[in-house]
Design an enzyme around this catalytic site. Structure first.
Site, PDB file in Angstrom:
ATOM      1  N   VAL A 160     -44.156  14.173 -52.720  1.00  0.00           N
ATOM      2  CA  VAL A 160     -45.093  13.669 -51.718  1.00  0.00           C
ATOM      3  C   VAL A 160     -46.444  14.342 -51.889  1.00  0.00           C
ATOM      4  O   VAL A 160     -46.514  15.567 -52.047  1.00  0.00           O
ATOM      5  CB  VAL A 160     -44.546  13.956 -50.296  1.00  0.00           C
ATOM      6  N   CYS A 161     -47.504  13.555 -51.863  1.00  0.00           N
ATOM      7  CA  CYS A 161     -48.870  14.083 -51.893  1.00  0.00           C
ATOM      8  C   CYS A 161     -49.412  14.025 -50.472  1.00  0.00           C
ATOM      9  O   CYS A 161     -49.806  12.970 -49.991  1.00  0.00           O
ATOM     10  CB  CYS A 161     -49.744  13.261 -52.832  1.00  0.00           C
ATOM     11  N   LEU A 162     -49.367  15.151 -49.803  1.00  0.00           N
ATOM     12  CA  LEU A 162     -49.796  15.213 -48.410  1.00  0.00           C
ATOM     13  C   LEU A 162     -50.494  16.553 -48.205  1.00  0.00           C
ATOM     14  O   LEU A 162     -49.866  17.609 -48.303  1.00  0.00           O
ATOM     15  CB  LEU A 162     -48.565  15.077 -47.506  1.00  0.00           C
TER      16      LEU A 162
END
Length: 186
Positions: free
Chosen positions: A84-86
């Site tokens: 996840v890119c968060l």
């Protein structure tokens, strides 16, 4: 202030006592899977994902590692690894946050407001920017194929003979003369 191990125990217990199904891995509190439902009134509504969580020794001072086990079509989720890119998890994590924040705020916000300008899945980001209607359709197809309760019960693969054939792109269906006849493209 409590030690990181006490905080880890407390956060995992809070998650277990909430509406989330938590499945520990190797009977510890450092690795576990959480059943996550797509947010209401979103393209992901009705979808169910298994989220892999790994807590570092320094948690809560260091952020958890979060990843989707079953497939999801989203610009900020790597399609193969589920990473996840968060920003709030990867860069601006604070010990003020806990695991409930991840599942009640951060992941729902990620699904509700994808950021195509900072993608992990370039194809999804490109499609989202070029043809939103087709992007929305593909998100719904992935939800239908990979994000059902039965998918998270069998390790989230969603693989069956029908989907294997459908997953092969046009470029992969072009065969060369030196391939073995009858061998499936993998």
């Amino acid at each position: 202030m409590s030690s990181p191990s006490k905080r880890r125990e407390m956060d995992v217990m809070k998650l277990m006592m909430s509406d989330y199904t938590v499945e520990t891995i190797n009977d510890g509190l450092t690795e576990f899977n959480v059943e996550f439902h797509g947010p209401k009134e979103s393209l992901y509504e009705g979808g169910v994902w298994k989220i892999r969580v790994e807590l570092p020794d320094a948690y809560p001072y260091k952020s958890p590692s979060i990843g989707f086990v079953n497939k999801i079509y989203h610009p900020n989720v790597d399609e193969l690894s589920g990473s996840v890119c968060l920003d709030v998890i990867n860069q601006s994590w604070s010990p003020m946050f806990d695991l409930l924040n991840v599942f009640e705020v951060f992941l729902p916000q990620l699904l509700l407001y994808p950021n195509a300008s900072d993608p992990l899945n370039g194809d999804a980001a490109s499609l989202m920017m070029k043809d939103r209607k087709l992007y929305d359709q593909k998100v719904k197809e992935y939800c239908e194929r990979y994000a059902k309760k039965e998918n998270i019960c069998n390790n989230g693969t969603g693989d069956d003979e029908e989907s294997d054939d459908e997953d092969i792109s046009e470029a992969e269906t072009q065969s060369s003369d030196d391939e073995i006849p009858g061998r499936a493209d993998l």
